[in-house]
Design a protein around this motif. Sequence first.
Motif, PDB file in Angstrom:
ATOM      1  N   LYS A 116       7.081   0.050  -9.840  1.00 38.66           N
ATOM      2  CA  LYS A 116       6.000   0.959 -10.207  1.00 38.66           C
ATOM      3  C   LYS A 116       5.269   0.487 -11.452  1.00 38.66           C
ATOM      4  O   LYS A 116       4.043   0.564 -11.537  1.00 38.66           O
ATOM      5  N   CYS A 172       0.863  -1.180   0.000  1.00 33.73           N
ATOM      6  CA  CYS A 172       0.000   0.000   0.000  1.00 33.73           C
ATOM      7  C   CYS A 172       0.915   1.250   0.000  1.00 33.73           C
ATOM      8  O   CYS A 172       2.136   1.124  -0.075  1.00 33.73           O
ATOM      9  N   SER A 173       0.275   2.337   0.158  1.00 33.33           N
ATOM     10  CA  SER A 173       1.046   3.558   0.086  1.00 33.33           C
ATOM     11  C   SER A 173       2.007   3.685   1.239  1.00 33.33           C
ATOM     12  O   SER A 173       3.062   4.326   1.181  1.00 33.33           O
ATOM     13  N   LYS A 174       1.668   3.053   2.268  1.00 38.51           N
ATOM     14  CA  LYS A 174       2.482   3.167   3.461  1.00 38.51           C
ATOM     15  C   LYS A 174       3.577   2.097   3.547  1.00 38.51           C
ATOM     16  O   LYS A 174       4.601   2.316   4.210  1.00 38.51           O
TER      17      LYS A 174
END
Length: 967
Positions: free
Chosen positions: A246, A148-150
């Motif tokens: 990415k 996730c983003s974290k």
Amino acid sequence: MAPTPSSSKLNQTPSIKTPQSKYRLNFTSARTPNPFPSPNPNSTVKETPQAYHPIEVIGRIRDYPDRKEKPNSILQANPDSQTLRVRADIGYRDFTLDGISFSEEEDLDAFYKKFVESRINGVKLGNKCTIMMYGPTGSGKSHTMFGCSKQAGIVYRSLKDILGEGEEESEGNGGKKLGMVTFVQVTVLEIYNEEIYDLLSSSGGGGFGIGWPKGGNGSKVRLEVMGKKAKNATFISGTEAGKISKEIQIVEKRRIVKSTLCNDRSSRSHCMIILDVPTVGGRLMLVDMAGSENIEQAGQNTFEAKMQTAKINQGNVALKRVVESIANGDSHVPFRDSKLTMLLQDSFEDDKSKILMILCASPDPKEIHKTICTLEYGAKAKCIIRGPHTPNKDKIGADDSSAVLLGSKIAAMDQFIYKLKMENKQREKERNEAHKLLKKKEEEVAALRALIEGKGSAASEEEINLKVNECTGMMKLELEKKLDECQRMAEEFVELERRRMEERILQQQQEVEMLRKRLEEIELELCHSRDEKSQENGSRDMDVSSFARRLLGVYVDEEPDMVKSMDLDMGDQETFVPNMKCIDAIKKSDHIGIQGLANYQHLNNLNQVADHDVLVEKYGSKLSLSTLYEEEEAEEEEDKEKVEDEEVEKGVIEVKRIVGGSTSGINFDAGSSPQKFEAPNPSRGHLEQESYLKDGSEESCLSSVLLQNEFGNVDAASSRRLRIQNIFTLCGNHRELSQQIRMPTPAKKMFEDSDSHSTPFIGHGVEECVMKSSDKENLPLQKDVAALLDSGKNLSDTMALASKENYNPLKEHCDAQIDVHVKWEASKRNNGKFITTLKVVKDATLSDLRKLIEIHLGADNREFSFLVLGDPTGEPVTREKESTVQAIKLPICNNQSHGYLACLRPLNHLPLSPLPATSLENKLPLSQLENKLPLTALENKLPFTQCDGLSPKLAQRLSSTPFMRKY
Ligand SMILES: Nc1ncnc2c1ncn2[C@@H]1O[C@H](COP(=O)(O)OP(=O)(O)OP(=O)(O)O)[C@@H](O)[C@H]1O
């Protein structure tokens, strides 16, 4: 809930529940060391040099950081961190895994380092590793994989670990940089609806970060599977983990997602990221599987959603089957059941490949069912054991058993082969014997051929002769048998016929005896009749008595010296017999054609006188009597001598009267004794005879001649004349007899049918002859005979003339008159006695005929009626109709003499004749009678009537007997 066996006890106790665990357990001691050391230091999996678990199962329990009130977790890890207990209201269930990680306790970094980093290090060293994320939807699979983003996920971290971030290793590592692998090739595939899509490639263009579509399958490239890999899959390569990560995260967004009850953005496809490290040959396969939830649980109610869920589950189910098959040690692993398993086949089969299965689960009690299923699946996958070289090496035991089985099979086959060999030997032996026999036969054939061809016909002839002799012998035996049989049959037949003939002869003898007795009775009756009517009829009765005596004498045993022959060469004494015939013939003469009984008797008396007197004079009374009667009867006759003497005297007187009163050719000396006769005067013969006939007297001059000749008191001329006269008479007799024998069949048959065989029909001919002889129309004949005698011609010529002329007057005479033969009807008690033959005019009726018959019958007269034989009704003619029925209506019995038969039926039913209906001659065959010569005395005694129907030879013999012609 039953507790799940602890993985910690794997090496100690067989706690695995899979069906094929026994095979696995058998090789626990031979485990090979794990080539991929678990990154988890707490891992209990012991590496063995020979076998190991290719799948390492780690439990990842998600967390709900966004929730304020966290639900009570149903999952609880044991202190060993390898057993996960699922708690429920009713109990708990433990699942042993290779590692358990609670996201609440361990973030992604810690988790990665604890369970994944070691695997990635192996990839960097050239190993292969597959990390799969398995679990229900919303359990954190994607979260763990991509982060996730974290937090970064496993993809980034792995890339980072593989590619590094340019950091050099410390000198403690030997100054060697870990990032010596400078790049990786990355392929991102999507398996959706059993189709493989290349997420890195699109129809609209390619290249990282350039123009990728945001979603949908319209731009995705579908790939085909070639072998165990996706064909023409696009890969990206790079050395920078960040960029590649990415890019991966970007293309991952192209996966099919859909909002479900469990997850707002639920992945509906499987995503596979393949990281190849070309420099070392390592490969890392990262698989984010779609949710394994049930359709109902996913809330998919539409048809499309259900189909989609089914497709997703197809991959999961296929993977589950593959795991189970490998765990069960099946010979076949269903890798081809889905595209996912097809691409994962190398991960399971390659010995250098290692699988790390991360079971994502939710601690939410609501998800307990899915959690348990996931844990069960992971626990089964954990049981998979791989051998040192091949994944199915655990089949050695089976191979051993197969070897034993094969050994037994081989033994059986050996035994079977031995049996076949023995049979083969036996057949070989039989074949050799057959071959020998064949050779022997061939030699025989060759010998036969040589015998036929070479040795010539001699041998063949001998053989043929031998066979012919054999056949002949057999036929001879058969013939002898048949001959014996025929001989036996012939003997039996002869014996049968002999018995039959004996019986017949005995019967005939009895009949003859009966006949004889009956004749004696007749004689007695005649004697009585004579006694009664002697006063009335005078000499006629004497004649009858004399006749009866004669008749009786016939049946007396004849004396051996008695002469009955008609031989003309006999002496004078022998001429007595034919003379008797002449006398009898003369007796038959009558001017009206009727046999006058009185005349007959009178003439018979004459005979008696002549016979008696002459014989007494010449041979003595005894001898004379013996020729006529039996000697026994002679004594009886002595009692009647006086009466007979009277009759003789009457006869002598009559003869004298006739001779003296007529001009007959026979001259009697009136003054002499009766025994002395004068020789006839030939010159007066005709006149005397004519006057005699005109006189109507019944006596014949021939009788006188006979008598004269009989006693030898005549000269040679008169003797010759007498003989010729006899010939004349005999010729007539012979002719009539011949006529009778030649009598046409109808008339003869009529007599036979009427049982009249005994009818004295032959006598008719004699009488007829005599009648014609005495007729006026016969005078020329007698004159011719007299002239012939005078001329001195021989006897044969005279006889021929007599025979020739004797017949002609009859024909002329028959033109005006007819002959009627009168007889009694034959019956069982009556043999159809013949009475007489009468001459009547053609117009005469039966009434006229009756009068004549009654006159003829005289004392024997009795009531009778005429039978018209041949009448179909068989009824007699009534007395009233006799005057209307002409005599010519009577049946004809002789077509030549125009004779008619008057058959009389006695009305008083008294037996007229005791003669049996059948006679000896009628029973005996004609041939027997003909051949039976000389005749016996018995046959000579037969009455004259028995001659009828006999052969000429026999009839002549019988008829030649003078005593049998009259009765
Ligand atoms: N350990 C975690 N800590 C925090 N949040 C999490 C964790 N796991 C999951 N989530 C969150 O839960 C949601 C669902 O997670 P995720 O998408 O990873 O589920 P999933 O198993 O992939 O579901 P699906 O199979 O449907 O794709 C996400 O929003 C994610 O951020």
